[in-house]
Write a protein that holds these residues in place. Structure first.
Motif, PDB file in Angstrom:
ATOM      1  N   LEU A   1       0.846  -1.239  -0.008  1.00  0.00           N
ATOM      2  CA  LEU A   1      -0.026  -0.036   0.022  1.00  0.00           C
ATOM      3  C   LEU A   1       1.063   1.266   0.007  1.00  0.00           C
ATOM      4  CD1 LEU A   1      -2.833  -1.022   2.394  1.00  0.00           C
ATOM      5  CD2 LEU A   1      -2.913  -0.974  -0.212  1.00  0.00           C
ATOM      6  N   PHE A   2       1.968   1.266   0.765  1.00  0.00           N
ATOM      7  CA  PHE A   2       2.844   2.220   0.711  1.00  0.00           C
ATOM      8  C   PHE A   2       3.404   2.753  -0.600  1.00  0.00           C
ATOM      9  CE2 PHE A   2       3.181   2.271   5.501  1.00  0.00           C
ATOM     10  CZ  PHE A   2       3.170   3.758   5.711  1.00  0.00           C
ATOM     11  N   PHE A   3       3.909   1.479  -1.259  1.00  0.00           N
ATOM     12  CA  PHE A   3       4.580   1.364  -2.384  1.00  0.00           C
ATOM     13  C   PHE A   3       3.712   2.002  -3.665  1.00  0.00           C
ATOM     14  CE2 PHE A   3       6.054  -0.514  -6.368  1.00  0.00           C
ATOM     15  CZ  PHE A   3       7.476  -0.028  -6.437  1.00  0.00           C
ATOM     16  N   PHE A   4       2.553   1.540  -3.742  1.00  0.00           N
ATOM     17  CA  PHE A   4       1.668   2.051  -4.663  1.00  0.00           C
ATOM     18  C   PHE A   4       0.735   3.094  -4.487  1.00  0.00           C
ATOM     19  CE2 PHE A   4       2.413  -2.711  -5.770  1.00  0.00           C
ATOM     20  CZ  PHE A   4       2.843  -2.070  -7.198  1.00  0.00           C
ATOM     21  N   ASN A   5       0.771   3.534  -3.245  1.00  0.00           N
ATOM     22  CA  ASN A   5      -0.038   4.738  -2.571  1.00  0.00           C
ATOM     23  C   ASN A   5      -1.416   4.699  -2.803  1.00  0.00           C
ATOM     24  OD1 ASN A   5      -0.217   6.978  -1.300  1.00  0.00           O
ATOM     25  ND2 ASN A   5       0.002   8.396  -3.070  1.00  0.00           N
ATOM     26  N   ALA A   6      -1.943   3.352  -2.337  1.00  0.00           N
ATOM     27  CA  ALA A   6      -3.269   2.648  -2.869  1.00  0.00           C
ATOM     28  C   ALA A   6      -4.148   2.570  -1.374  1.00  0.00           C
ATOM     29  CB  ALA A   6      -3.349   1.764  -3.730  1.00  0.00           C
ATOM     30  N   TRP A   7      -4.146   3.681  -0.818  1.00  0.00           N
ATOM     31  CA  TRP A   7      -4.684   3.380   0.789  1.00  0.00           C
ATOM     32  C   TRP A   7      -6.278   2.877   0.671  1.00  0.00           C
ATOM     33  CZ3 TRP A   7      -1.854   2.151   4.646  1.00  0.00           C
ATOM     34  CH2 TRP A   7      -0.581   2.442   4.706  1.00  0.00           C
ATOM     35  N   TRP A   8      -6.903   3.695  -0.123  1.00  0.00           N
ATOM     36  CA  TRP A   8      -8.379   3.335   0.016  1.00  0.00           C
ATOM     37  C   TRP A   8      -8.853   2.717  -1.341  1.00  0.00           C
ATOM     38  CZ3 TRP A   8     -11.391   1.916   3.775  1.00  0.00           C
ATOM     39  CH2 TRP A   8     -12.909   2.034   3.459  1.00  0.00           C
ATOM     40  N   PRO A   9      -9.214   1.682  -1.588  1.00  0.00           N
ATOM     41  CA  PRO A   9      -9.913   0.617  -0.775  1.00  0.00           C
ATOM     42  C   PRO A   9      -8.797  -0.266  -0.499  1.00  0.00           C
ATOM     43  CG  PRO A   9     -10.773   0.159  -2.822  1.00  0.00           C
ATOM     44  CD  PRO A   9      -9.945   1.344  -3.248  1.00  0.00           C
ATOM     45  N   GLY A  10      -7.611  -0.190  -0.507  1.00  0.00           N
ATOM     46  CA  GLY A  10      -6.360  -1.094  -0.439  1.00  0.00           C
ATOM     47  C   GLY A  10      -6.510  -1.734   0.893  1.00  0.00           C
ATOM     48  N   ILE A  11      -6.720  -0.848   1.928  1.00  0.00           N
ATOM     49  CA  ILE A  11      -6.615  -1.089   3.480  1.00  0.00           C
ATOM     50  C   ILE A  11      -7.511  -2.329   3.696  1.00  0.00           C
ATOM     51  CG2 ILE A  11      -8.048   0.603   4.400  1.00  0.00           C
ATOM     52  CD1 ILE A  11      -4.690  -0.463   5.962  1.00  0.00           C
ATOM     53  N   ILE A  12      -8.772  -2.560   2.786  1.00  0.00           N
ATOM     54  CA  ILE A  12      -9.702  -3.270   3.151  1.00  0.00           C
ATOM     55  C   ILE A  12      -9.168  -4.663   2.844  1.00  0.00           C
ATOM     56  CG2 ILE A  12     -11.963  -4.351   2.575  1.00  0.00           C
ATOM     57  CD1 ILE A  12     -12.589  -1.442   1.933  1.00  0.00           C
ATOM     58  N   LEU A  13      -8.433  -4.734   1.777  1.00  0.00           N
ATOM     59  CA  LEU A  13      -7.690  -6.070   1.073  1.00  0.00           C
ATOM     60  C   LEU A  13      -6.525  -6.459   2.286  1.00  0.00           C
ATOM     61  CD1 LEU A  13      -7.426  -5.843  -2.577  1.00  0.00           C
ATOM     62  CD2 LEU A  13      -9.085  -7.187  -1.064  1.00  0.00           C
ATOM     63  N   ALA A  14      -5.930  -5.577   2.679  1.00  0.00           N
ATOM     64  CA  ALA A  14      -4.853  -5.724   3.688  1.00  0.00           C
ATOM     65  C   ALA A  14      -5.345  -6.259   5.102  1.00  0.00           C
ATOM     66  CB  ALA A  14      -3.999  -4.554   4.332  1.00  0.00           C
ATOM     67  N   ILE A  15      -6.536  -5.814   5.558  1.00  0.00           N
ATOM     68  CA  ILE A  15      -7.426  -6.384   6.772  1.00  0.00           C
ATOM     69  C   ILE A  15      -7.789  -7.938   6.309  1.00  0.00           C
ATOM     70  CG2 ILE A  15      -9.271  -6.000   8.183  1.00  0.00           C
ATOM     71  CD1 ILE A  15      -8.735  -3.015   7.937  1.00  0.00           C
ATOM     72  N   TRP A  16      -8.448  -8.017   5.254  1.00  0.00           N
ATOM     73  CA  TRP A  16      -8.942  -9.074   4.759  1.00  0.00           C
ATOM     74  C   TRP A  16      -8.070 -10.206   4.797  1.00  0.00           C
ATOM     75  CZ3 TRP A  16      -7.769 -11.750   0.167  1.00  0.00           C
ATOM     76  CH2 TRP A  16      -8.153 -12.980   0.060  1.00  0.00           C
ATOM     77  N   ALA A  17      -6.706  -9.783   4.238  1.00  0.00           N
ATOM     78  CA  ALA A  17      -5.572 -10.791   4.195  1.00  0.00           C
ATOM     79  C   ALA A  17      -5.089 -11.282   5.592  1.00  0.00           C
ATOM     80  CB  ALA A  17      -4.355 -10.135   3.459  1.00  0.00           C
ATOM     81  N   LEU A  18      -5.044 -10.245   6.548  1.00  0.00           N
ATOM     82  CA  LEU A  18      -4.701 -10.608   7.915  1.00  0.00           C
ATOM     83  C   LEU A  18      -5.786 -11.601   8.432  1.00  0.00           C
ATOM     84  CD1 LEU A  18      -3.233  -9.779  10.695  1.00  0.00           C
ATOM     85  CD2 LEU A  18      -4.946  -8.215  11.054  1.00  0.00           C
TER      86      LEU A  18
END
Length: 109
Positions: free
Chosen positions: A26-43
């Motif tokens: 997310l930091f690398f691609f600067n795609a926070w929203w909605p990317g954070i949803i996928l990060a939480i889902w992966a966790l």
């Protein structure tokens, strides 16, 4: 309860590592929203899979991916999104109330 694939500690460590990788992307691609949803889902998905909680995995995947795609494609889900979260919350409460193990209970011999 289903059989665990990994111990809880290993599943937690693995899922935390996946979450950190997702945050790095997310930091690398600067795609926070909605990317954070996928990060939480992966966790959550990795932790639930490796601890054998397949119904939780299904419900988590359903709720978070519907939310992700509704945000990504700008679909108006003003009614469906709160209902998904309410269903998820009710499921968690009932699962823990009826099937949860209370490890802090004093067992009398």
């Amino acid at each position: 309860m289903s059989n665990w694939i990994l111990s809880k500690n290993k599943a937690d460590a693995l899922s935390n590592g996946i979450f950190l990788i997702a945050l790095g992307l997310l930091f690398f691609f600067n795609a926070w929203w909605p990317g954070i949803i996928l990060a939480i889902w992966a966790l959550l998905a990795v932790r639930q899979y490796f601890t054998g909680r397949y119904y939780d995995l299904f419900l988590t995947t359903l709720i978070l991916l519907v939310l992700f795609f509704s945000v990504l494609f700008r679909i108006d889900l003003n009614v469906l999104t709160p209902i998904l979260f309410i269903i998820g919350g009710i499921y968690i409460v009932f699962r823990e109330f009826f099937y949860g193990d209370d490890k802090n209970e004093n067992k009398e011999a």
